[in-house]
Write a protein that holds these residues in place. Sequence first.
Motif, PDB file in Angstrom:
ATOM      1  N   ALA A 121      -0.490 -21.588 -40.094  1.00 18.66           N
ATOM      2  CA  ALA A 121      -0.813 -20.844 -41.315  1.00 18.66           C
ATOM      3  C   ALA A 121       0.304 -21.023 -42.321  1.00 18.66           C
ATOM      4  O   ALA A 121       1.450 -21.292 -41.963  1.00 18.66           O
ATOM      5  N   VAL A 175       0.643 -13.205 -39.624  1.00 19.39           N
ATOM      6  CA  VAL A 175       0.238 -13.265 -41.035  1.00 19.39           C
ATOM      7  C   VAL A 175       0.192 -11.865 -41.638  1.00 19.39           C
ATOM      8  O   VAL A 175       0.714 -11.618 -42.727  1.00 19.39           O
ATOM      9  N   VAL A 229      -2.830 -16.828 -48.631  1.00 11.56           N
ATOM     10  CA  VAL A 229      -2.834 -17.136 -47.198  1.00 11.56           C
ATOM     11  C   VAL A 229      -3.787 -18.291 -46.888  1.00 11.56           C
ATOM     12  O   VAL A 229      -4.929 -18.295 -47.318  1.00 11.56           O
ATOM     13  N   ASP A 230      -3.292 -19.272 -46.144  1.00 13.60           N
ATOM     14  CA  ASP A 230      -4.092 -20.445 -45.783  1.00 13.60           C
ATOM     15  C   ASP A 230      -3.942 -20.686 -44.286  1.00 13.60           C
ATOM     16  O   ASP A 230      -2.855 -21.003 -43.807  1.00 13.60           O
ATOM     17  N   LEU A 231      -5.028 -20.508 -43.532  1.00 11.27           N
ATOM     18  CA  LEU A 231      -4.992 -20.706 -42.089  1.00 11.27           C
ATOM     19  C   LEU A 231      -5.479 -22.107 -41.719  1.00 11.27           C
ATOM     20  O   LEU A 231      -6.352 -22.665 -42.368  1.00 11.27           O
ATOM     21  N   ASN A 232      -4.916 -22.659 -40.662  1.00  8.15           N
ATOM     22  CA  ASN A 232      -5.463 -23.856 -40.039  1.00  8.15           C
ATOM     23  C   ASN A 232      -6.886 -23.515 -39.584  1.00  8.15           C
ATOM     24  O   ASN A 232      -7.092 -22.476 -38.945  1.00  8.15           O
ATOM     25  N   THR A 236     -10.256 -18.361 -40.695  1.00  6.42           N
ATOM     26  CA  THR A 236      -9.932 -18.252 -42.111  1.00  6.42           C
ATOM     27  C   THR A 236      -9.401 -16.843 -42.372  1.00  6.42           C
ATOM     28  O   THR A 236      -9.561 -15.946 -41.547  1.00  6.42           O
ATOM     29  N   TRP A 237      -8.787 -16.677 -43.539  1.00  8.30           N
ATOM     30  CA  TRP A 237      -8.245 -15.374 -43.891  1.00  8.30           C
ATOM     31  C   TRP A 237      -9.120 -14.717 -44.946  1.00  8.30           C
ATOM     32  O   TRP A 237      -9.335 -15.264 -46.024  1.00  8.30           O
ATOM     33  N   VAL A 257       1.785 -18.793 -45.550  1.00  8.01           N
ATOM     34  CA  VAL A 257       1.708 -17.503 -46.239  1.00  8.01           C
ATOM     35  C   VAL A 257       2.744 -17.518 -47.357  1.00  8.01           C
ATOM     36  O   VAL A 257       3.941 -17.351 -47.108  1.00  8.01           O
ATOM     37  N   HIS A 278      -2.839 -13.728 -36.230  1.00 10.13           N
ATOM     38  CA  HIS A 278      -3.302 -12.643 -37.097  1.00 10.13           C
ATOM     39  C   HIS A 278      -2.152 -11.684 -37.380  1.00 10.13           C
ATOM     40  O   HIS A 278      -1.881 -11.318 -38.534  1.00 10.13           O
ATOM     41  N   TYR A 319      -7.829 -21.849 -36.283  1.00 11.31           N
ATOM     42  CA  TYR A 319      -7.595 -20.427 -36.035  1.00 11.31           C
ATOM     43  C   TYR A 319      -8.452 -19.531 -36.926  1.00 11.31           C
ATOM     44  O   TYR A 319      -8.260 -18.318 -36.949  1.00 11.31           O
ATOM     45  N   ARG A 375      -8.106 -11.907 -40.279  1.00  8.94           N
ATOM     46  CA  ARG A 375      -8.536 -13.230 -39.853  1.00  8.94           C
ATOM     47  C   ARG A 375      -9.968 -13.170 -39.363  1.00  8.94           C
ATOM     48  O   ARG A 375     -10.365 -12.219 -38.696  1.00  8.94           O
TER      49      ARG A 375
END
Length: 215
Positions: free
Chosen positions: A35, A87, A179-182, A187-188, A37, A84, A185, A195
Amino acid sequence: MHRRRRTAFLLSAALVTAAPLLTACGSDAHPGAAAVVGDDRITVSQLENRVNEVRTAQRAATKGEAQYEQAIAKSGGLARDTLHGMVLDRVLHRAAQDADVTVTRKEIQQARAGLEEQAGGAKAFEVTWLQRYGVPPERIDDNLRVQIEAQKLAARLGADTSQPAFWKSLSEASKKLGVDLNPRYGTWDVEKSSRVDAKLPWLREVTQAESRQPA
């Protein structure tokens, strides 16, 4: 996710769902990151280390393989839950900063002393926090800081952690941080500061294939 459930997660670091997968290579935009942040990059390696801390503590706190396997079964989805939390901690901290909320070392020590007394000692408290909330001994103070920060932020807003004003402040912080999640895992959800699992057919197929592989 229901607001009450998200509140419980924030204030207790409780575990949620989904199989832990630590083989992610990162999104195209952020290779190797679980992620991003704001300016803070949470790597897959950092996430894996956090998960290993919990597993090591669970191993030390259980007697025999059967008990350890039971502990693992109760904390399924540890990787996603841990991310989660990592973040959300950052989002909460940004919201607290924006509201001029701070937490002192003394406040953390006082909170811990009270909880240790209730639990019947420091060791009993550590075991309780691990079993109930999935927080290893070395992360307890960090977890208490998050809880106190959340409570003080809510008080500053004239609310409590279950009310819209509190979650609105987290939503605003999420937007500021970007916030940008892989995708591995999920999305935010900016509005809910939570999450959510990604609905990607290729990801489901990979997840199912890897879950069938022997540990």
